[in-house]
Write an enzyme that holds these catalytic residues in place. Structure first.
Site, mmCIF file in Angstrom:
data_model
loop_
_atom_site.group_PDB
_atom_site.id
_atom_site.type_symbol
_atom_site.label_atom_id
_atom_site.label_comp_id
_atom_site.label_asym_id
_atom_site.label_seq_id
_atom_site.Cartn_x
_atom_site.Cartn_y
_atom_site.Cartn_z
ATOM 1 N N SER A 268 25.973 34.729 -25.560
ATOM 2 C CA SER A 268 26.343 33.525 -25.575
ATOM 3 C C SER A 268 27.632 33.046 -24.731
ATOM 4 O O SER A 268 27.616 31.827 -23.968
ATOM 5 C CB SER A 268 26.686 33.164 -27.183
ATOM 6 O OG SER A 268 27.761 33.627 -27.446
ATOM 7 N N HIS B 269 37.837 39.435 -24.997
ATOM 8 C CA HIS B 269 37.992 40.208 -25.920
ATOM 9 C C HIS B 269 38.205 39.337 -27.204
ATOM 10 O O HIS B 269 38.999 38.397 -27.156
ATOM 11 C CB HIS B 269 39.266 41.127 -25.959
ATOM 12 C CG HIS B 269 39.182 42.158 -27.107
ATOM 13 N ND1 HIS B 269 38.421 43.337 -27.228
ATOM 14 C CD2 HIS B 269 40.098 42.116 -28.091
ATOM 15 C CE1 HIS B 269 38.765 43.706 -28.300
ATOM 16 N NE2 HIS B 269 39.642 43.017 -28.971
HETATM 17 C C1 GRF Z 1 32.418 38.437 -27.707
HETATM 18 O O1 GRF Z 1 32.902 38.338 -28.975
HETATM 19 C C2 GRF Z 1 33.323 38.876 -26.734
HETATM 20 O O2 GRF Z 1 34.520 38.658 -27.183
HETATM 21 C C3 GRF Z 1 33.119 40.436 -26.806
HETATM 22 O O3 GRF Z 1 31.743 40.450 -27.111
HETATM 23 C C4 GRF Z 1 31.039 39.316 -27.620
HETATM 24 C C5 GRF Z 1 30.032 38.960 -26.894
HETATM 25 O O4 GRF Z 1 29.310 37.880 -27.349
HETATM 26 N N1 GRF Z 1 33.660 41.052 -25.570
HETATM 27 P P1 GRF Z 1 28.186 37.198 -26.474
HETATM 28 O O5 GRF Z 1 27.310 38.153 -26.110
HETATM 29 O O6 GRF Z 1 28.829 36.400 -25.385
HETATM 30 O O7 GRF Z 1 27.580 36.163 -27.532
#
Ligand code: GRF
Length: 300
Positions: free
Chosen positions: A98, A194
């Site tokens: 996302s 993160h």
């Molecule tokens: C996010 O919460 C990011 O902080 C972490 O992994 C997740 C990825 O989410 N590193 P997405 O795949 O971008 O929806």
């Protein structure tokens, strides 16, 4: 009058003067009764739903030619010039992607002065990889694994990214450690997001819902995403941007994750925009800060 006097404290020949001496009073609020010969800074905070930045506006700065922009660029005024070169971005994902999507959409609508030219993943069937293929973005596999025989070695990965003329690498939910070959090949040019306020709740094992469960269990009242530069370890590189959200008394991990993710999409786009505009500068103590697009005298 006071503002005018303070503006004289800035370099006249540089839009982005270096920022020195971080250990001296950093978050002093301007007070006319104080001795103005002291170094001072103003700051602003906002409710979590508004843009949340801490900025060094009107800060008295010393004039030196030691500013270094991210990506090895030097010279502070590039970030505000029109005609700046569009940057090539690589995004690394392992899951739904996302954040990757929100950055891609920002590139398409023009709020990021760059293009995602390649997607790297360790899971060829993940949502991020599917989305990339649907948008015509090349997908490369890294690292090598039994079930991914076509995946690249670290040196091949570097060569592939060079081949795509990648300027910056954005990790967005990529769960594998980045090889040292890539970190050396792209100094100050790899970012990660993160979902906690680092350095809390970071490091090996803190990923996905584990982070949010740990935040709730700790009793912390605030959480939020951190964007940081990437080094050889998990979640220890220099912090570049953070956003704060409340942790509510009856929050589930899913609810907190959704609140944090909403801010992730915003902050990662804002930071990527700054990266592509060359508005990231490095304070003398090694902390990267972001020059505001709207007001070049504001840093956060
Ligand atoms: C996010 O919460 C990011 O902080 C972490 O992994 C997740 C990825 O989410 N590193 P997405 O795949 O971008 O929806």
């Amino acid at each position: 009058m006071e503002a005018q006097r303070l503006l004289h404290g800035f370099c006249s020949n540089s839009a982005i003067p270096p920022i020195r001496n971080p250990k001296k009073p950093f978050f002093m609020i301007f007070n006319p009764s104080l001795d103005h010969s002291k170094r001072w800074a103003s700051f602003k905070t906002h409710h979590y739903d508004a843009p949340q930045t801490v900025s060094w506006s009107k800060r008295r700065l010393e004039c030196r030619n030691s500013v270094e922009n991210a990506g090895g660029f030097t010279g502070g005024e590039k970030g505000l010039e029109s005609g700046i070169r569009r940057k090539n971005l690589a995004v690394f994902v392992s899951g739904g992607g996302s954040n990757f999507r929100s950055i891609h959409e920002a590139c398409l609508r023009g709020s990021v002065h760059g293009d995602i030219v390649v997607l790297a993943t360790n899971k060829s069937g993940c949502g991020g990889a599917e989305y990339a293929r649907g948008k015509g973005i090349p997908v490369i596999l890294f690292p090598k694994a039994k079930d991914e025989p076509e995946a690249l070695s670290p040196n091949d990965l570097v060569a592939a990214l060079r081949g795509f003329e990648v300027d910056f690498i954005l990790l967005a939910g990529y769960l594998k450690l980045i090889p040292v070959e890539l970190i050396r090949a792209y100094p100050k040019s790899i970012l990660n997001i993160h979902p906690s306020l680092l350095p809390a709740f970071g490091g090996k094992g803190y990923y996905g819902m584990k982070v949010h469960k740990a935040v709730i269990a700790s009793g912390a009242r605030y959480s939020g995403p951190t964007v940081h530069f990437v080094d050889e370890h998990y979640d220890t590189g220099r912090i570049l941007a953070q956003r704060v959200v409340p942790v509510l008394a009856d929050d589930t991990a899913d609810e907190l994750a959704a609140r944090v993710l909403h801010q992730e999409h915003r902050v990662y786009v804002e930071v990527t925009s700054a990266l592509c505009d060359e508005r990231i500068v490095w304070r003398e103590d090694g902390v990267p800060i972001i020059q505001s697009k709207e007001n070049p005298n504001d840093y956060s």
